[in-house]
Write a protein that holds these residues in place. Sequence first.
Motif, short mmCIF file in Angstrom:
data_model
loop_
_atom_site.label_atom_id
_atom_site.label_comp_id
_atom_site.label_asym_id
_atom_site.label_seq_id
_atom_site.Cartn_x
_atom_site.Cartn_y
_atom_site.Cartn_z
N ARG A 110 10.36 7.07 -1.22
CA ARG A 110 10.08 5.95 -1.81
C ARG A 110 8.38 6.86 -2.84
N ASP A 162 7.85 7.02 -5.81
CA ASP A 162 8.07 6.00 -6.77
C ASP A 162 5.47 5.81 -6.32
N ARG A 163 6.11 5.33 -4.99
CA ARG A 163 4.49 4.96 -4.53
C ARG A 163 4.34 6.14 -3.20
N LEU A 164 4.20 7.23 -2.97
CA LEU A 164 3.43 7.88 -2.39
C LEU A 164 4.25 9.62 -2.12
N ARG A 178 3.03 12.35 1.80
CA ARG A 178 3.79 11.99 3.05
C ARG A 178 3.87 12.79 4.46
#
Length: 108
Positions: free
Chosen positions: A33, A35-37, A42
């Motif tokens: 994901r 587009d979020r992080l 991460r």
Amino acid sequence: MEKVTAGKVELGGFAPKFAELNDDILFGEVWAREDRLSARDRSMVTVVALMSGGIFDHSLHFHLQNAKNHGITKDEIVEILTHAAFYAGWPRAWAAFRMAKEIWDDGR
């Protein structure tokens, strides 16, 4: 991100559901994901979480190498671990620094 199969390789015959969750959900969905992080961010979070939890086995080594692979520089990992030392503990930072030093000094 390259598909992670460590769960299936290491534990597939012993704990197949855990291996599936590790490879398909954690690495296949959560890490994907971006587009979020970003994977880079991460990696930073994961390194600090493992250090904070006192996890100094292959998991931390893998995620430190992963952080380097995602572009975290030597100067950045030094700053990340120094900052985290004040929250996670000085001895844990020492242990993480020793492992990080091996990874960033080896030229990989």
